[in-house]
Scaffold this motif. Structure first.
Motif, PDB file in Angstrom:
ATOM      1  N   MET A  55       0.854  -1.184   0.000  1.00 28.43           N
ATOM      2  CA  MET A  55       0.000   0.000   0.000  1.00 28.43           C
ATOM      3  C   MET A  55       0.890   1.234   0.000  1.00 28.43           C
ATOM      4  O   MET A  55       2.110   1.135  -0.041  1.00 28.43           O
ATOM      5  CB  MET A  55      -0.884   0.016   1.249  1.00 28.43           C
ATOM      6  N   ASN A  56       0.260   2.390   0.079  1.00 26.56           N
ATOM      7  CA  ASN A  56       1.024   3.627   0.225  1.00 26.56           C
ATOM      8  C   ASN A  56       1.315   3.837   1.706  1.00 26.56           C
ATOM      9  O   ASN A  56       0.707   4.682   2.363  1.00 26.56           O
ATOM     10  CB  ASN A  56       0.244   4.817  -0.344  1.00 26.56           C
ATOM     11  N   GLY A  57       2.210   3.071   2.257  1.00 28.82           N
ATOM     12  CA  GLY A  57       2.529   3.204   3.668  1.00 28.82           C
ATOM     13  C   GLY A  57       1.607   2.349   4.511  1.00 28.82           C
ATOM     14  O   GLY A  57       1.887   1.193   4.783  1.00 28.82           O
ATOM     15  N   HIS A 107     -15.701   0.705   3.034  1.00 32.17           N
ATOM     16  CA  HIS A 107     -14.509   0.832   3.879  1.00 32.17           C
ATOM     17  C   HIS A 107     -14.014  -0.548   4.317  1.00 32.17           C
ATOM     18  O   HIS A 107     -12.810  -0.826   4.312  1.00 32.17           O
ATOM     19  CB  HIS A 107     -14.827   1.684   5.106  1.00 32.17           C
ATOM     20  N   VAL A 108     -14.946  -1.405   4.747  1.00 33.11           N
ATOM     21  CA  VAL A 108     -14.564  -2.742   5.186  1.00 33.11           C
ATOM     22  C   VAL A 108     -13.920  -3.520   4.037  1.00 33.11           C
ATOM     23  O   VAL A 108     -12.870  -4.161   4.205  1.00 33.11           O
ATOM     24  CB  VAL A 108     -15.787  -3.506   5.736  1.00 33.11           C
ATOM     25  N   GLU A 109     -14.520  -3.452   2.864  1.00 34.96           N
ATOM     26  CA  GLU A 109     -13.973  -4.171   1.715  1.00 34.96           C
ATOM     27  C   GLU A 109     -12.597  -3.642   1.324  1.00 34.96           C
ATOM     28  O   GLU A 109     -11.686  -4.412   0.985  1.00 34.96           O
ATOM     29  CB  GLU A 109     -14.944  -4.049   0.533  1.00 34.96           C
ATOM     30  N   GLU A 153     -10.015  -4.873   3.929  1.00 38.83           N
ATOM     31  CA  GLU A 153      -9.728  -6.291   3.735  1.00 38.83           C
ATOM     32  C   GLU A 153      -8.847  -6.506   2.494  1.00 38.83           C
ATOM     33  O   GLU A 153      -7.916  -7.309   2.521  1.00 38.83           O
ATOM     34  CB  GLU A 153     -11.030  -7.074   3.601  1.00 38.83           C
ATOM     35  N   ALA A 154      -9.141  -5.753   1.431  1.00 40.23           N
ATOM     36  CA  ALA A 154      -8.349  -5.889   0.205  1.00 40.23           C
ATOM     37  C   ALA A 154      -6.920  -5.420   0.424  1.00 40.23           C
ATOM     38  O   ALA A 154      -5.960  -6.057  -0.036  1.00 40.23           O
ATOM     39  CB  ALA A 154      -9.014  -5.096  -0.921  1.00 40.23           C
ATOM     40  N   LEU A 204     -11.793 -10.182   7.391  1.00 39.39           N
ATOM     41  CA  LEU A 204     -11.896  -9.768   8.793  1.00 39.39           C
ATOM     42  C   LEU A 204     -13.221 -10.126   9.448  1.00 39.39           C
ATOM     43  O   LEU A 204     -13.300 -10.202  10.675  1.00 39.39           O
ATOM     44  CB  LEU A 204     -11.673  -8.252   8.901  1.00 39.39           C
ATOM     45  N   PHE A 205     -14.252 -10.320   8.647  1.00 35.05           N
ATOM     46  CA  PHE A 205     -15.582 -10.532   9.220  1.00 35.05           C
ATOM     47  C   PHE A 205     -16.277 -11.730   8.576  1.00 35.05           C
ATOM     48  O   PHE A 205     -16.124 -11.986   7.383  1.00 35.05           O
ATOM     49  CB  PHE A 205     -16.457  -9.292   9.030  1.00 35.05           C
TER      50      PHE A 205
END
Length: 323
Positions: free
Chosen positions: A20-22, A58-60, A63-64, A70-71
């Protein structure tokens, strides 16, 4: 290692972060924590003031980005799995640390302007604070005020409010609190209702009237029963758990309710009935975070609200004593 992540597991997560970016956007972690706490997208959305589809996205996204599921999706909501529960505690610690940093930063500010967030019960917020805040605004026009009417205890330690009015004494060591006075709880009715139904002078007579009370709570019923009087939900033909709505029903002359004597004395047409129902007086405490108390704008609003509420309590008590 118990509930802590093993070294190899942390390395795996760090590798995913490097893709990711950080790190993942903090808003995604905040949403993640809310879903864990509330158990559903809708519950998290209500808590954060965000739409349910946004919470889901946001959750998706989280997780990606993590490469983790996570759920567990169930009919009753979202159930956090083992990975989610392991991540939840450090995320909550991060939330608390960020809130503490915000408190320290705000406390260090010395400028007269800015914003102060005040929370109080719905009754105090709607019927008592407006007149007081009108005077506060005249004195401090550069300070914006955000009011949070709520009958739940907003968390000052998590920066959900800067100043809180409480009907109980806060005990956290990090808080500064001031006892402003006590407010009697009495039977209250409008003159129109009393003209129509007569004025009760004893508790027995009061119980024969149309009473306005709580719906899901039996607090009033249990209290009166302890005084030795038979009473049930049938004595309350009008019920609600919304305190502001109950007060409006009383003001409309629909029956006898129970409320703050100070507010009854200050409301045209309302009569505080001199019947001792032996309800303990409500203490009123003004509270802020110790670190915020060094902020100029927090301190001046805190002191101005304390002065206004102190005058309100004294004036109402004097008015009651003269009747």
């Amino acid at each position: 290692m118990g509930d802590t992540l093993a070294h190899g597991e942390w390395q795996n997560i760090e590798v995913r972060y490097s893709k990711m970016n950080g790190v993942a956007d903090w808003s995604l972690w905040r949403t993640f924590a809310a879903v864990v706490e509330h158990g559903s997208l809708s519950g998290a959305g209500r808590a954060l003031g965000i739409s349910q589809p946004t919470i889901g996205r946001h959750v998706e996204m989280l997780e990606a980005q993590l490469g983790l599921s996570l759920f567990e999706r169930t009919l009753s909501g979202l159930k956090p799995n083992t990975d989610a529960l392991r991540l939840y505690e450090p995320v909550k610690q991060a939330q608390a640390s960020l809130a503490q940093a915000a408190i320290l930063a705000q406390g260090a500010q010395s400028q007269a302007g800015g914003t102060v967030r005040i929370t109080a019960s719905t009754i105090i917020s709607n019927y008592v604070l407006p007149a007081i805040l009108a005077r506060v605004r005249e004195r401090h026009p550069a300070i914006a005020l955000e009011i949070v009417p709520s009958d739940s205890a907003e968390n000052l330690l998590m920066r959900e409010a800067d100043i809180a009015l409480r009907m109980f004494r806060p005990t956290q060591l990090e808080l500064v609190t001031r006892h402003l006075g006590d407010i009697a709880i009495v039977p209250v009715a409008h003159e129109r209702y009393l003209a129509r139904r007569g004025r009760p002078t004893t508790l027995d007579e009061l119980l024969s009237h149309e009473l306005i009370g709580l719906d899901r709570s039996d607090a009033i019923i249990d209290h009166v029963r302890k005084l030795g009087h038979a009473i049930s939900r049938d004595n309350f033909p009008l019920r609600s758990d919304d305190q502001t709505h109950l007060w409006e029903l009383v003001k409309a002359g629909l029956g006898i309710g129970f409320g703050q004597q100070n507010l009854a004395n200050a409301t045209p047409g309302l009569v505080a009935l001199p019947i001792d129902i032996k309800v303990p007086a409500l203490p009123l405490w003004l509270t802020t975070h110790r670190e915020l108390f060094t902020s100029h704008r927090i301190r001046v609003i805190y002191d101005a609200v304390a002065e206004g509420l102190g005058d309100y309590i004294r004036d109402s008590s004097s008015s009651s004593g003269s009747r």
